[in-house]
Write a protein that holds these residues in place. Structure first.
Motif, PDB file in Angstrom:
ATOM      1  N   GLU A 150       1.019   6.807   3.728  1.00  0.00           N
ATOM      2  CA  GLU A 150       2.137   6.906   2.788  1.00  0.00           C
ATOM      3  C   GLU A 150       1.680   6.920   1.342  1.00  0.00           C
ATOM      4  O   GLU A 150       2.328   7.488   0.473  1.00  0.00           O
ATOM      5  N   LYS A 151       0.537   6.279   1.064  1.00  0.00           N
ATOM      6  CA  LYS A 151       0.016   6.215  -0.303  1.00  0.00           C
ATOM      7  C   LYS A 151      -0.999   7.315  -0.575  1.00  0.00           C
ATOM      8  O   LYS A 151      -1.792   7.243  -1.518  1.00  0.00           O
ATOM      9  N   ASP A 152      -0.992   8.361   0.269  1.00  0.00           N
ATOM     10  CA  ASP A 152      -1.889   9.506   0.122  1.00  0.00           C
ATOM     11  C   ASP A 152      -3.356   9.100   0.166  1.00  0.00           C
ATOM     12  O   ASP A 152      -4.204   9.652  -0.541  1.00  0.00           O
ATOM     13  N   GLN A 153      -3.649   8.125   1.008  1.00  0.00           N
ATOM     14  CA  GLN A 153      -5.029   7.713   1.232  1.00  0.00           C
ATOM     15  C   GLN A 153      -5.468   8.132   2.629  1.00  0.00           C
ATOM     16  O   GLN A 153      -4.648   8.329   3.534  1.00  0.00           O
ATOM     17  N   TYR A 154      -6.777   8.254   2.797  1.00  0.00           N
ATOM     18  CA  TYR A 154      -7.351   8.632   4.087  1.00  0.00           C
ATOM     19  C   TYR A 154      -8.379   7.575   4.493  1.00  0.00           C
ATOM     20  O   TYR A 154      -9.278   7.256   3.722  1.00  0.00           O
TER      21      TYR A 154
END
Length: 437
Positions: A150-154
């Motif tokens: 959701e926080k655009d992290q991978y």
């Protein structure tokens, strides 16, 4: 039917507990098995990198990637932590909670992946992905998004991206005098399944086969109707459940309860000629070719696009399979390099060479896949490999694991007909509304 279904659910639950009790972790040194005999180095010059996987011997992509990495990194030796597939997520959860220092963790399930990431148990790989070249990023075809939070992290990178397609047995079609399938609608598929069903009892051949995984019904429905399985609304499932139950009740598809209670495998059904068609993931391509060669099977087969509601765009789905770096790892830099290698072009070539579809899909990688001996070469197969829409089962969201459990449990009850389709959909909606935060 109610009495029988409750007995079935109880039997399945008991079996799961027994499987868990019997499960143990098996570690094996992969060096001599997966690497090259060249460039041997002294033991004290070698760095050991531990990697957890499920069913190592049954999943040749692991050996292919590990060998390729060792060939390019002669001072690294992969230590395989091999875990039973049906207990993998439980085992990894326990390992991470206990501070186990296994360096790299295979990501088998998106819901579990999100839980590990949210507990700060995985290394953030966002910077590594943002550092990809434009060409490399484009060659993933959007497949990195399966692990975007959701926080655009991978916190993981995929090495495989499945494509669900339809396998078929050419011999059964030939014997019935029916043309090979291509660009089917669901109505055409259902009629075809009826036309190709023959025989009785042990000699029966089914027109089609549905394995027990809920996404075969639910994820297909979501992706072909423009919905998703995390929306909280599930009326779109009705037509898809009605169809598969109709096929089952009319005897054109194997009974779900029988498949579950006898632990029937999809591969055994297809490879012994018990079904004319089967919707299955692209991971089966290489496994089928290997089984035919290993067991000298007389099986002429093909692949076509998955049936659609109407002619036109090909819409299907497939989940990611990847690797993450444990925050407990003592070799984080090397582990990150390993994950990038497996997910990138070199790892993709190694996986494609054994007949599996990868997350990284450059022309060079697709050429390797097409060149595998025994792989179909016709236009329908090529079309199946490049669908117009290849969506996801579940998104990488905090609620994914809970939703996954509910969808699976309610799928069982619908398929054994303990619940009607209408009641089952209401139960899914109600449970997700009340049980999922």
């Amino acid at each position: 039917m109610k009495k029988r279904s409750k007995w079935l659910v109880g039997l399945l639950a008991t079996g799961s507990l027994l499987a868990f009790a019997a499960c143990g972790e098996k570690e094996s040194e992969a060096g001599a098995d997966v690497g090259s005999d060249t460039n041997e180095t002294a033991k004290d010059e070698t760095t050991e990198l531990s990697v957890s996987v499920w069913g190592y011997d049954a999943n040749p992509e692991f050996k292919a990637m590990f060998g390729a990495f060792e060939d390019q990194h002669p001072n690294v030796k992969i230590k395989v932590v091999d875990i039973a597939a049906d207990q993998y997520e439980n085992k990894v959860t326990t390992m991470l909670a206990g501070g186990d220092t296994t360096d790299v963790l295979g990501m088998k399930d998106v819901g579990s992946y999100v839980n590990y990431a949210n507990k700060n148990q995985l290394v953030d790989l966002t910077e590594a992905i943002e550092g990809l070249s434009e060409d490399d990023f484009a060659n993933y075809k959007g497949n990195l998004d399966g692990y975007k939070t959701e926080k655009d992290q991978y916190f993981a990178m995929p090495f495989r991206k499945e494509i669900y397609m339809m396998f078929y047995n050419k011999g059964i079609f030939d014997e019935a005098g029916v043309d090979y399938p291509g660009d089917l609608t669901w109505d055409e598929y259902e009629k075809l399944a009826a036309d190709l069903t023959s025989g009785e009892a042990d000699s029966k051949v089914y027109g089609t086969y549905y394995h027990t995984w809920y996404p075969l019904v639910q994820a297909l429905a979501a992706n072909q109707t423009g919905n998703d399985l995390m929306s909280g609304k599930y009326d779109f499932l009705a037509d898809y459940y009605d169809r598969v139950l109709r096929l089952q009740n009319e005897g054109h598809a194997m009974d779900y309860a029988t498949i579950k209670t006898t632990s029937t495998t999809y591969s055994s059904v297809f490879e012994t000629g018990k079904t004319a068609t089967m919707i299955m993931g692209s991971f089966y391509l290489g496994k089928l070719i290997n089984s035919i060669n290993t067991n000298n099977l007389d099986l002429d087969w093909g692949v076509t696009t998955i049936p659609q509601n109407e002619k036109g765009e090909i819409k299907t789905y497939g989940g990611p399979t990847g690797f993450a770096v444990s925050n407990h790892s003592k070799n984080k830099d090397l582990a990150t390099e390993f994950v990038k290698f497996c997910s990138g072009e070199e790892g993709a070539k190694a996986v494609s060479a054994i007949g599996m579809t990868t997350a990284y899909q450059s022309d060079a990688v697709l050429d390797v896949l097409a060149s595998v001996e025994g792989m179909p070469q016709d236009e329908q197969f090529k079309k199946a490999l490049k669908p117009d829409h290849n969506g996801w089962e579940l998104l990488a969201r905090p609620e994914a694991a809970a939703i996954n459990t509910i969808l699976g449990e309610e799928h069982d009850l619908i398929m054994v007909q303990d619940n009607t389709v209408e009641k089952g959909i209401k139960e899914i909606t109600k449970r997700i509304e009340t049980e999922v935060e």
